[in-house]
Write a protein that holds these residues in place. Structure first.
Motif: not given
Length: 122
Positions: A96-100, A110-113
């Motif tokens: 998941a990227s918090t960038m728009t 930023r977040y990885w599974g």
């Protein structure tokens, strides 16, 4: 934020699989969710990404074969993989990227599974 990838397995060439990525924790619908893969001895590579449900991005090698989709109500992103080839064999990760914006750059996620193994072999 936690991501949980699932749905991997062993499939014959030409077969299909659907991967799922469950997203939990504090998230926003506008975040970009991406799929990456890493084969043994190779660097992690971008596969596909989706933002807002309508904006998608694919690497050239999977265009026309893979489809990424998103169910915000279920907090899940899917990767439908058809016409699988042996070269698609890898561990697949969602992130998941918090960038728009849509991005294929791993450093912008930023977040990885954890990964799920996909093996395409006869």
């Amino acid at each position: 934020v936690q991501l949980q990838a699932s749905g991997g397995g062993l499939v014959q060439p030409g077969g299909s699989l659907r991967l799922s990525c469950g997203v939990s924790g504090f998230t926003r619908d506008y975040w970009t969710i991406g799929w990456f893969r890493q084969a043994p001895g190779k660097e992690r590579e971008f596969v596909a990404a989706i933002r807002n449900g309508a904006n998608t991005l694919y690497t050239d090698s999977v265009k026309g074969r893979f489809t990424i989709s998103r169910d915000n109500a279920a907090n899940t992103v899917y990767l439908e993989m058809n016409s699988l080839k042996p070269e698609d064999t890898a561990v697949y990760f969602c992130a998941a990227s918090t960038m728009t914006l849509l991005t294929s750059i791993p450093a912008r996620y930023r977040y990885w599974g954890q990964g799920t193994q996909v093996t395409v072999s006869s």
